[in-house]
Design a protein around this motif. Sequence first.
Motif, PDB file in Angstrom:
ATOM      1  N   LEU A 224       3.766  -7.814  -2.842  1.00 12.86           N
ATOM      2  CA  LEU A 224       4.096  -6.920  -3.965  1.00 12.86           C
ATOM      3  C   LEU A 224       3.919  -5.459  -3.563  1.00 12.86           C
ATOM      4  O   LEU A 224       4.804  -4.626  -3.810  1.00 12.86           O
ATOM      5  CB  LEU A 224       3.179  -7.258  -5.143  1.00 12.86           C
ATOM      6  N   ALA A 225       2.795  -5.142  -2.927  1.00 19.05           N
ATOM      7  CA  ALA A 225       2.468  -3.736  -2.624  1.00 19.05           C
ATOM      8  C   ALA A 225       2.960  -3.307  -1.250  1.00 19.05           C
ATOM      9  O   ALA A 225       2.758  -2.164  -0.846  1.00 19.05           O
ATOM     10  CB  ALA A 225       0.947  -3.538  -2.709  1.00 19.05           C
ATOM     11  N   ARG A 226       3.581  -4.247  -0.503  1.00 17.46           N
ATOM     12  CA  ARG A 226       4.093  -3.932   0.831  1.00 17.46           C
ATOM     13  C   ARG A 226       2.975  -3.455   1.762  1.00 17.46           C
ATOM     14  O   ARG A 226       3.124  -2.456   2.476  1.00 17.46           O
ATOM     15  CB  ARG A 226       5.224  -2.887   0.798  1.00 17.46           C
ATOM     16  N   TRP A 227       1.821  -4.159   1.686  1.00 13.14           N
ATOM     17  CA  TRP A 227       0.717  -3.911   2.621  1.00 13.14           C
ATOM     18  C   TRP A 227       0.436  -5.239   3.321  1.00 13.14           C
ATOM     19  O   TRP A 227      -0.246  -6.117   2.757  1.00 13.14           O
ATOM     20  CB  TRP A 227      -0.535  -3.403   1.887  1.00 13.14           C
ATOM     21  N   PRO A 228       0.995  -5.496   4.512  1.00 14.89           N
ATOM     22  CA  PRO A 228       0.866  -6.825   5.148  1.00 14.89           C
ATOM     23  C   PRO A 228      -0.465  -7.053   5.854  1.00 14.89           C
ATOM     24  O   PRO A 228      -0.703  -8.151   6.351  1.00 14.89           O
ATOM     25  CB  PRO A 228       2.010  -6.825   6.167  1.00 14.89           C
ATOM     26  N   TRP A 229      -1.360  -6.025   5.873  1.00 10.10           N
ATOM     27  CA  TRP A 229      -2.609  -6.153   6.629  1.00 10.10           C
ATOM     28  C   TRP A 229      -3.725  -6.632   5.692  1.00 10.10           C
ATOM     29  O   TRP A 229      -3.472  -6.950   4.535  1.00 10.10           O
ATOM     30  CB  TRP A 229      -2.903  -4.796   7.261  1.00 10.10           C
ATOM     31  N   PRO A 230      -4.990  -6.679   6.134  1.00  9.82           N
ATOM     32  CA  PRO A 230      -6.055  -7.209   5.293  1.00  9.82           C
ATOM     33  C   PRO A 230      -6.275  -6.457   3.982  1.00  9.82           C
ATOM     34  O   PRO A 230      -6.110  -5.234   3.923  1.00  9.82           O
ATOM     35  CB  PRO A 230      -7.295  -7.106   6.190  1.00  9.82           C
ATOM     36  N   ILE A 231      -6.623  -7.202   2.962  1.00  8.69           N
ATOM     37  CA  ILE A 231      -7.019  -6.657   1.653  1.00  8.69           C
ATOM     38  C   ILE A 231      -8.341  -7.301   1.249  1.00  8.69           C
ATOM     39  O   ILE A 231      -8.508  -8.516   1.373  1.00  8.69           O
ATOM     40  CB  ILE A 231      -5.970  -6.933   0.559  1.00  8.69           C
ATOM     41  N   LEU A 232      -9.295  -6.469   0.811  1.00 11.49           N
ATOM     42  CA  LEU A 232     -10.541  -6.952   0.208  1.00 11.49           C
ATOM     43  C   LEU A 232     -10.434  -6.703  -1.287  1.00 11.49           C
ATOM     44  O   LEU A 232      -9.994  -5.628  -1.706  1.00 11.49           O
ATOM     45  CB  LEU A 232     -11.734  -6.181   0.796  1.00 11.49           C
ATOM     46  N   THR A 233     -10.808  -7.695  -2.090  1.00 11.95           N
ATOM     47  CA  THR A 233     -10.779  -7.490  -3.538  1.00 11.95           C
ATOM     48  C   THR A 233     -12.191  -7.569  -4.104  1.00 11.95           C
ATOM     49  O   THR A 233     -12.963  -8.465  -3.744  1.00 11.95           O
ATOM     50  CB  THR A 233      -9.913  -8.566  -4.244  1.00 11.95           C
ATOM     51  N   ASP A 234     -12.514  -6.623  -4.984  1.00 11.71           N
ATOM     52  CA  ASP A 234     -13.774  -6.716  -5.691  1.00 11.71           C
ATOM     53  C   ASP A 234     -13.617  -7.767  -6.778  1.00 11.71           C
ATOM     54  O   ASP A 234     -12.508  -8.056  -7.226  1.00 11.71           O
ATOM     55  CB  ASP A 234     -14.163  -5.346  -6.272  1.00 11.71           C
ATOM     56  N   SER A 235     -14.743  -8.316  -7.224  1.00 14.15           N
ATOM     57  CA  SER A 235     -14.704  -9.526  -8.066  1.00 14.15           C
ATOM     58  C   SER A 235     -14.490  -9.226  -9.539  1.00 14.15           C
ATOM     59  O   SER A 235     -14.171 -10.118 -10.323  1.00 14.15           O
ATOM     60  CB  SER A 235     -16.043 -10.246  -7.947  1.00 14.15           C
ATOM     61  N   GLY A 236     -14.714  -7.966  -9.914  1.00 14.94           N
ATOM     62  CA  GLY A 236     -14.620  -7.639 -11.328  1.00 14.94           C
ATOM     63  C   GLY A 236     -15.979  -7.414 -11.957  1.00 14.94           C
ATOM     64  O   GLY A 236     -16.072  -6.834 -13.038  1.00 14.94           O
ATOM     65  N   GLY A 237     -17.039  -7.831 -11.273  1.00 18.57           N
ATOM     66  CA  GLY A 237     -18.381  -7.702 -11.842  1.00 18.57           C
ATOM     67  C   GLY A 237     -18.708  -6.274 -12.241  1.00 18.57           C
ATOM     68  O   GLY A 237     -19.121  -5.992 -13.361  1.00 18.57           O
ATOM     69  N   PHE A 238     -18.477  -5.375 -11.323  1.00 21.65           N
ATOM     70  CA  PHE A 238     -18.819  -3.964 -11.547  1.00 21.65           C
ATOM     71  C   PHE A 238     -17.907  -3.354 -12.608  1.00 21.65           C
ATOM     72  O   PHE A 238     -18.356  -2.677 -13.524  1.00 21.65           O
ATOM     73  CB  PHE A 238     -18.670  -3.203 -10.231  1.00 21.65           C
ATOM     74  N   GLN A 239     -16.595  -3.654 -12.518  1.00 22.22           N
ATOM     75  CA  GLN A 239     -15.631  -3.019 -13.417  1.00 22.22           C
ATOM     76  C   GLN A 239     -15.777  -3.533 -14.846  1.00 22.22           C
ATOM     77  O   GLN A 239     -15.625  -2.763 -15.802  1.00 22.22           O
ATOM     78  CB  GLN A 239     -14.203  -3.263 -12.913  1.00 22.22           C
TER      79      GLN A 239
END
Length: 371
Positions: free
Chosen positions: A83-98
Amino acid sequence: MTTSFSFRLIATDGGARRGEVSMPRGTVRTPAFMPVGTGGTVKAMYMDQVRGTGADIILGNTYHLMLRPGAERVARLGGLHELARWPWPILTDSGGFQVMSLSKLRKLTENGVTFRSHIDGAPYEMTPERSIEIQGLLDSDIQMQLDECTALPAKHSEIERAMELSLRWAERCKVAFGDQPGKAMFGIVQGGDDAGLRVRSAQALKVMDLKGYAVGGLAVGEPQPVMLDMLEITCPELPGDKPRYLMGVGTPDDILKSVARGIDMFDCVMPTRAGRHGLAYTRRGKVNLRNARHADDHRPLDEESDCPAARDYSRAYLHHLVRSQEALGAMLLTWNNLAYYQRLMQDIRDAIEAGQFADRAASITEGWARG
Ligand SMILES: CNc1nc2cc3c(cc2[nH]1)N=C(N)NC3
């Protein structure tokens, strides 16, 4: 090209570590800075520009993406990388903080947290299992456990309760994540500003034998010395052969001091948010382009930089763009700032490999004072 997830320690210099985190979508050179791409975009940047600054990995947020455009929709559209056209690694935060910092009408129980969206007030439930499910739908390479972040200052009993709940949630996230060879689920050390709780949290997470460890619940307004003390207490309790990620940090000075205490990975909104507010990071310190003293200054931000935003545009022009609230102002300053942070990380990695980290850190710090 690897099918597994691994961390390799290449060199150390005092407490500073030079390593690399390898996974199928690419290798992350550490110490690493992760530009924040909260809603699937690094604000005011094209993804190939983000890559051009030297970023190996970016961060996405479960909380924002589950609300909009929706985790199942992202999956239907091929996942976040597509979707974002970023083929390299992505780390996602879990939502806890937000969830704790953004949502409304939160209700926290052993099972998870129910809340209403800050966007349209719609009701949601976030459990450890749902957080891992969402991060899987996003096709995230490094997924964070769901944790409860206590705002500081807080009573010891409150910090202890949240830390122990986060450990139980870590166990549930580990089960929900299962065995995904090319991906990782990181635990998050909690415990506020209490040394005993930090040690207990780190030791309990170490027993779970996770693929990486984050230090959370810091960079929430506590003084820098408190944050650094917590790192000195926490890092030695974590396995040396796994990456360590300090969440939400930080300024260039925070990063230098945290690398010296054994941190490998960082994320922070500062370079991107500051860029949108007219503030530039340079080797000679911060420059506020809103200030009228730049109105006739034909010099670029840094004539020696390899980033066009720093090298090819006058401060006078940047001042004009910022004062006129032109989109290009935010774009150029964000580009400059991310390039500055990535150049800082490259300097740090080179210095550790050369066994000159302390001296290099000192000269970088002196540069900021030169102004
Ligand atoms: C800006 N400071 C900051 N501290 C953090 C601390 C945490 C986090 C994000 C943060 N950002 N995400 C978590 N899931 N837990 C701990």
